[in-house]
Design a protein around this motif. Structure first.
Motif, PDB file in Angstrom:
ATOM      1  N   UNK A   1       0.839  -1.203   0.000  1.00 20.44           N
ATOM      2  CA  UNK A   1       0.000   0.000   0.000  1.00 20.44           C
ATOM      3  C   UNK A   1       0.876   1.255   0.000  1.00 20.44           C
ATOM      4  N   UNK A   2       1.951   1.240   0.765  1.00 20.99           N
ATOM      5  CA  UNK A   2       2.853   2.396   0.830  1.00 20.99           C
ATOM      6  C   UNK A   2       3.455   2.688  -0.540  1.00 20.99           C
ATOM      7  N   UNK A   3       3.976   1.663  -1.225  1.00 15.88           N
ATOM      8  CA  UNK A   3       4.620   1.902  -2.504  1.00 15.88           C
ATOM      9  C   UNK A   3       3.611   2.222  -3.599  1.00 15.88           C
ATOM     10  N   UNK A   4       2.434   1.654  -3.547  1.00 18.99           N
ATOM     11  CA  UNK A   4       1.404   2.028  -4.514  1.00 18.99           C
ATOM     12  C   UNK A   4       1.022   3.500  -4.309  1.00 18.99           C
ATOM     13  N   UNK A   5       0.924   3.912  -3.044  1.00 18.35           N
ATOM     14  CA  UNK A   5       0.633   5.310  -2.748  1.00 18.35           C
ATOM     15  C   UNK A   5       1.732   6.234  -3.228  1.00 18.35           C
ATOM     16  N   UNK A   6       2.982   5.827  -3.050  1.00 21.28           N
ATOM     17  CA  UNK A   6       4.118   6.650  -3.504  1.00 21.28           C
ATOM     18  C   UNK A   6       4.069   6.831  -5.027  1.00 21.28           C
ATOM     19  N   UNK A   7       3.823   5.748  -5.755  1.00 16.96           N
ATOM     20  CA  UNK A   7       3.767   5.863  -7.210  1.00 16.96           C
ATOM     21  C   UNK A   7       2.541   6.646  -7.670  1.00 16.96           C
TER      22      UNK A   7
END
Length: 54
Positions: A44-50
Motif C-alpha cells: 500500500x505504501x509503494x502504490x501510494x508513492x507511485x
C-alpha cells in the motif's frame, strides 16, 4: 435406537495431549498474520508513492 447402540464396542482411546501442537500452530499463525500485515502495508505504501508521484 441409534445405529451405534447395538454395534460392536470399540475400546475408546484416551485423547492425546495436543497443547504443544496447538501452541506451535498458534505461533505460526500469528507470525503469518504479522508478515501478511507488514507485506500489505509495504504494498500500500509503494502504490501510494507511485500514485502521488505521477
Amino acid at each position: 435406537m441409534t445405529e451405534h447402540e447395538g454395534g460392536p464396542h470399540v475400546p475408546v482411546q484416551p485423547a492425546r495431549d495436543h497443547r504443544g501442537v496447538e501452541a506451535v500452530m498458534k505461533a505460526v499463525l500469528i507470525v503469518a498474520a504479522v508478515a501478511g500485515a507488514a507485506l500489505l502495508l509495504y504494498v500500500v505504501f509503494f502504490i501510494g508513492m507511485f500514485a502521488l508521484a505521477s
